[in-house]
Design a protein around this motif. Structure first.
Motif, PDB file in Angstrom:
ATOM      1  N   ILE A 116      -1.545   7.691  -5.442  1.00  0.00           N
ATOM      2  CA  ILE A 116      -0.225   7.073  -5.452  1.00  0.00           C
ATOM      3  C   ILE A 116      -0.270   5.881  -6.398  1.00  0.00           C
ATOM      4  O   ILE A 116      -1.140   5.018  -6.279  1.00  0.00           O
ATOM      5  CB  ILE A 116       0.204   6.645  -4.043  1.00  0.00           C
ATOM      6  N   VAL A 139       4.710   2.790   4.381  1.00  0.00           N
ATOM      7  CA  VAL A 139       3.535   3.403   4.993  1.00  0.00           C
ATOM      8  C   VAL A 139       3.307   2.889   6.410  1.00  0.00           C
ATOM      9  O   VAL A 139       2.613   3.513   7.204  1.00  0.00           O
ATOM     10  CB  VAL A 139       2.280   3.120   4.119  1.00  0.00           C
ATOM     11  N   VAL A 154       3.506   9.779  -6.888  1.00  0.00           N
ATOM     12  CA  VAL A 154       2.363  10.442  -6.281  1.00  0.00           C
ATOM     13  C   VAL A 154       1.978  11.623  -7.167  1.00  0.00           C
ATOM     14  O   VAL A 154       2.827  12.404  -7.597  1.00  0.00           O
ATOM     15  CB  VAL A 154       2.654  10.919  -4.835  1.00  0.00           C
ATOM     16  N   THR A 206      -1.676  14.202   4.721  1.00  0.00           N
ATOM     17  CA  THR A 206      -1.085  12.873   4.543  1.00  0.00           C
ATOM     18  C   THR A 206       0.351  13.009   4.088  1.00  0.00           C
ATOM     19  O   THR A 206       0.752  14.039   3.529  1.00  0.00           O
ATOM     20  CB  THR A 206      -1.886  12.035   3.524  1.00  0.00           C
ATOM     21  N   HIS A 263      -4.145   5.748   2.698  1.00  0.00           N
ATOM     22  CA  HIS A 263      -3.244   5.291   1.644  1.00  0.00           C
ATOM     23  C   HIS A 263      -3.864   4.143   0.850  1.00  0.00           C
ATOM     24  O   HIS A 263      -3.682   4.049  -0.359  1.00  0.00           O
ATOM     25  CB  HIS A 263      -1.902   4.862   2.249  1.00  0.00           C
ATOM     26  N   GLN A 264      -4.569   3.265   1.523  1.00  0.00           N
ATOM     27  CA  GLN A 264      -5.236   2.163   0.815  1.00  0.00           C
ATOM     28  C   GLN A 264      -6.238   2.697  -0.200  1.00  0.00           C
ATOM     29  O   GLN A 264      -6.363   2.157  -1.300  1.00  0.00           O
ATOM     30  CB  GLN A 264      -5.953   1.252   1.817  1.00  0.00           C
ATOM     31  N   ASP A 295      -3.989   7.247   8.583  1.00  0.00           N
ATOM     32  CA  ASP A 295      -3.239   7.585   7.381  1.00  0.00           C
ATOM     33  C   ASP A 295      -2.978   6.336   6.544  1.00  0.00           C
ATOM     34  O   ASP A 295      -3.016   6.380   5.308  1.00  0.00           O
ATOM     35  CB  ASP A 295      -1.917   8.248   7.766  1.00  0.00           C
ATOM     36  N   GLN A 296      -2.720   5.219   7.191  1.00  0.00           N
ATOM     37  CA  GLN A 296      -2.540   3.964   6.461  1.00  0.00           C
ATOM     38  C   GLN A 296      -3.812   3.592   5.692  1.00  0.00           C
ATOM     39  O   GLN A 296      -3.764   3.166   4.535  1.00  0.00           O
ATOM     40  CB  GLN A 296      -2.179   2.836   7.421  1.00  0.00           C
ATOM     41  N   MET A 302       6.173   6.125   0.061  1.00  0.00           N
ATOM     42  CA  MET A 302       5.966   5.194  -1.049  1.00  0.00           C
ATOM     43  C   MET A 302       7.267   4.485  -1.396  1.00  0.00           C
ATOM     44  O   MET A 302       8.355   4.986  -1.096  1.00  0.00           O
ATOM     45  CB  MET A 302       5.402   5.924  -2.266  1.00  0.00           C
ATOM     46  N   THR A 307      -4.213   4.408  -3.381  1.00  0.00           N
ATOM     47  CA  THR A 307      -3.100   3.712  -4.010  1.00  0.00           C
ATOM     48  C   THR A 307      -3.572   2.751  -5.102  1.00  0.00           C
ATOM     49  O   THR A 307      -4.529   2.002  -4.902  1.00  0.00           O
ATOM     50  CB  THR A 307      -2.282   2.927  -2.963  1.00  0.00           C
ATOM     51  N   ALA A 362       3.247  11.380   1.639  1.00  0.00           N
ATOM     52  CA  ALA A 362       3.365  10.549   0.446  1.00  0.00           C
ATOM     53  C   ALA A 362       4.521   9.563   0.608  1.00  0.00           C
ATOM     54  O   ALA A 362       5.493   9.581  -0.148  1.00  0.00           O
ATOM     55  CB  ALA A 362       3.549  11.411  -0.793  1.00  0.00           C
ATOM     56  N   VAL A 405      -0.694  -1.302   1.804  1.00  0.00           N
ATOM     57  CA  VAL A 405       0.021  -0.675   2.917  1.00  0.00           C
ATOM     58  C   VAL A 405       1.456  -1.189   2.863  1.00  0.00           C
ATOM     59  O   VAL A 405       1.792  -2.229   3.402  1.00  0.00           O
ATOM     60  CB  VAL A 405      -0.623  -1.028   4.278  1.00  0.00           C
TER      61      VAL A 405
END
Length: 293
Positions: free
Chosen positions: A88, A44, A258, A248, A55-56, A51-52, A252, A59, A250, A40
């Motif tokens: 990502i 992010v 991504v 989501t 992302h985990q 959403d966080q 980053m 990623t 992107a 994170v």
């Protein structure tokens, strides 16, 4: 009162928090926590909690050393793309590679509209196309192949030692790069309209600068029906499934990449910051039959 003893004749006690065993467990948990925290990123952190967490899941952090075994990372990226239709990749480009790309970009950028290389429209966005396959030629872009003066970009795009992203698209049988373009959301630009890039393939977007929520990251909508990346499957309907986000951003850090299903509906969002947001975009697809013609 007699204390209960173990079979070895030693008193049963809970391990001290300072014991080697406890310290080892504590250290392992701390390392796991640090790994999750790195996933994170600062970019992010402004996103909603769901959403966080998403992302985990999507990623991957590549080692910063030049020589490492790429195969496990290639496998993981492909797995994520098939599972979530997005991945990502942190540390996809080095600072030197970014500088090289930006040097070509600065040399070629023309916001006066004299050439097709840097048209800036009313939405305060500009597109700087470095490479164009014949299959991508349109009324506003009459060139094919590499734009003269884009040598630095070509070096990153066609490196001698294929990077993870290049091996991913080769393995997925979508090795054709139809377009290489810098898309810049200039300060104050509004959001793009929702669109898809292709019927089948992967869009790859490299962050040339830190892209947080205020700078206008790409937003991907998974609720609209889209073509599966699996050639043996049809449309994906109703999103990615229970427990995952419906869309989501992107967000980053600089140098990250991504990759997402090119048939997913997406858009560049508004740049509310005071600086420009350039990203390098690649369209990856199956051989169009027009390469080199």
């Amino acid at each position: 009162m007699v204390k209960k003893k173990s079979r070895a004749g030693v008193e049963n006690k809970k391990p001290s928090s300072n014991s080697p065993t406890s310290q080892k467990k504590k250290g392992a948990n701390q390392n796991q926590g640090e790994q999750k925290a790195r996933a994170v990123t600062e970019q992010v952190s402004a996103l909603p909690v769901d959403d966080q967490q998403f992302h985990q899941k999507i990623t991957i952090e590549l080692p910063t050393i030049q020589h490492y075994k790429k195969a496990p990372f290639v496998d993981k990226v492909i797995e994520m793309l098939h599972t979530y239709n997005i991945c990502i990749i942190l540390n996809a480009l080095s600072d030197d590679e970014i500088s090289s790309v930006m040097e070509s970009y600065d040399d070629l950028l023309d916001l006066n509209g004299v050439t097709a290389i840097g048209e800036k429209d009313a939405s305060k966005r500009s597109g700087t196309r470095f490479y164009n396959c014949r299959c991508q030629q349109g009324p506003k872009c009459g060139f094919k192949g590499w734009r003269e003066g884009a040598d630095n970009v070509k070096t990153v795009y066609e490196p001698e030692n294929p990077p993870v992203w290049r091996q991913v698209i080769d393995r997925m049988d979508i090795p054709h790069i139809a377009r290489v373009e810098m898309v810049t959301g200039h300060s104050g630009c509004r959001a793009q309209g929702w669109h898809v890039d292709a019927l089948r393939g992967v869009t790859a977007i490299f962050a040339m600068t830190d892209v947080d929520l205020s700078k206008g990251p790409t937003q991907i909508n998974f609720m609209e029906h889209f073509t599966s990346l699996d050639l043996n499957a049809g449309k994906v309907k109703g999103g990615l499934g229970a427990g995952n986000v419906e869309s989501t951003f992107a967000a980053m850090p600089k140098g990250a990449l991504v990759m997402f299903n090119a048939n997913c509906v997406h858009r560049g969002t508004a740049n509310l910051s005071k600086v420009d947001r350039p990203v390098l975009v690649l369209d990856c697809s199956a051989d169009c039959g027009m390469v080199g013609k």
